[in-house]
Design an enzyme around this catalytic site. Structure first.
Site, short mmCIF file in Angstrom:
data_model
loop_
_atom_site.label_atom_id
_atom_site.label_comp_id
_atom_site.label_asym_id
_atom_site.label_seq_id
_atom_site.Cartn_x
_atom_site.Cartn_y
_atom_site.Cartn_z
CE LYS A 109 -44.35 60.35 64.09
NZ LYS A 109 -44.40 60.17 65.37
CE LYS A 190 -39.66 52.13 66.48
NZ LYS A 190 -39.40 52.60 67.66
CE LYS A 193 -45.86 51.69 72.26
NZ LYS A 193 -45.51 52.76 72.14
#
Ligand code: AQP
Length: 322
Positions: A109, A190, A193
């Site tokens: 990240k 997937k 959110k």
């Protein structure tokens, strides 16, 4: 007590993947000592809007309650902000920089990001604090989070041997298989959110007309063959898995009798709307009423504080600051 701890991060609104993959199972098979929490402090490792975070925290708590997760077992992380942060600091002072830097999620990240928040580096330590504060014995996690539970074990062991025995040794366990729901617009990913393409995500609060529209637009293929072959037909397989999950059957059985993609999409949309309807209605009631949710939240915080106080005080004392 064999405490099993699971969380949901209010990084966006609750979607079908959260429900079919996790929360419905938490509601259907709650263990007597299970704990479920809204991990809102974890939603701050990337830029966030305070008001949106506040409202998403209520949203996710309402989602848990409306889905039937036992309300006695839930709490909001920031309601124990002092407790979680105090233990997090003790653990940050137990963890080495090298250990934190080695976390694969941090590496992934932070790569190419010139303004990474320090919280992105330290959040696995906060996660260790979440786990250890409540005396957790097992943490159901996917592969991407196993390394963080391993870190929690390392820190628990080190603290216990350096200062004195206080923490239960947690263990990562494989969660009972739930549906793995994929993005309707891109079945290679997937459902998530934080995805930027809203068309691929079915939210629990979407009204039935929106649910139908999203399924009508779902990506399939040119084969026009309704069968369950995930490698060859990932889009169709995703729809069959969702249909099977909503109707408590297998994807192969769900395919029986459906001949075209239009019928398949209609059948899934109908099954999803029916499955989500009671959750959606209850959630809207809870969010509109406010008082009931507030009561559940306050009681959850009280219980969590009582449960963790002795352990935290002991840890502070052992470390020489309590
Ligand atoms: N698509 C999914 N299919 C099945 N299960 C899913 N979960 C999430 N997405 C799917 C499960 O939902 C629980 C709560 O999720 P989380 O809040 O801990 O975070 P997440 O897995 O990172 O969820 P998202 O939606 O993908 O959020 P972002 O975009 O913020 O990363 C977990 O048990 C999770 O496995």
């Amino acid at each position: 007590m064999m405490i099993r701890l699971s969380g949901i991060t209010p990084s966006g609104e609750a979607h079908l993947g959260n429900y079919l993959g996790a929360v419905r199972r938490w509601a259907r098979e709650p263990g007597p000592d299970d704990l479920y929490f809204v991990s809102n402090l974890h939603a701050m490792t990337t830029p966030h809007e305070p008001e949106r975070l506040r409202s998403l925290t209520q949203h996710q708590l309402a989602f848990l309650v409306a889905s039937g997760v036992p309300w006695e077992s839930m709490f909001v992380q920031s309601d124990l902000v002092r407790e979680h942060m105090a233990l997090s600091w003790l653990l940050e002072c137990t963890c080495t920089f090298g250990e934190a830097r080695r976390m694969v999620q941090f590496k992934e990240k932070s790569e190419g990001n010139s303004s990474v928040r320090l919280g992105l580096l330290t959040y696995p330590v906060l996660m260790a604090a979440d786990i250890l504060l409540h005396g957790t014995a097992t943490v159901p996690v996917g592969n991407d989070q196993k390394q963080h539970v391993e870190l929690a074990r390392t820190l628990a062991r080190r603290f216990n041997t350096t200062y004195g025995e206080v923490f239960v040794m947690p263990e990562a366990v494989v969660p009972t298989a739930g549906a793995r729901v994929r993005d309707l617009a891109n079945p290679a990913k997937k459902m998530s959110k934080s995805s930027s393409d809203q068309d691929g995500i079915v939210y629990v609060l979407d009204d039935p007309a929106v649910v139908r529209r999203k399924f009508q637009r779902a990506v399939t293929d040119g084969l026009n063959s309704v069968r369950y072959v995930p490698q060859e037909q990932p889009g169709v397989a995703n729809l069959l898995e969702i249909l099977a999950s909503c109707t408590d059957t297998t994807p192969e059985a769900a395919a029986e009798g459906i001949t075209g993609y239009r019928d398949l999409k209609e059948a899934v949309a109908e099954a999803v709307a029916a499955e989500a309807a009671p959750v959606r209605e209850r959630m809207l009631d809870l969010l509109e009423g406010g008082a009931e949710l507030q009561k559940i939240r306050a009681a959850g915080a009280e219980r969590a504080r009582e449960r963790s106080a002795a352990r935290l005080n002991r840890a502070l004392e052992l470390a020489g600051v309590g």
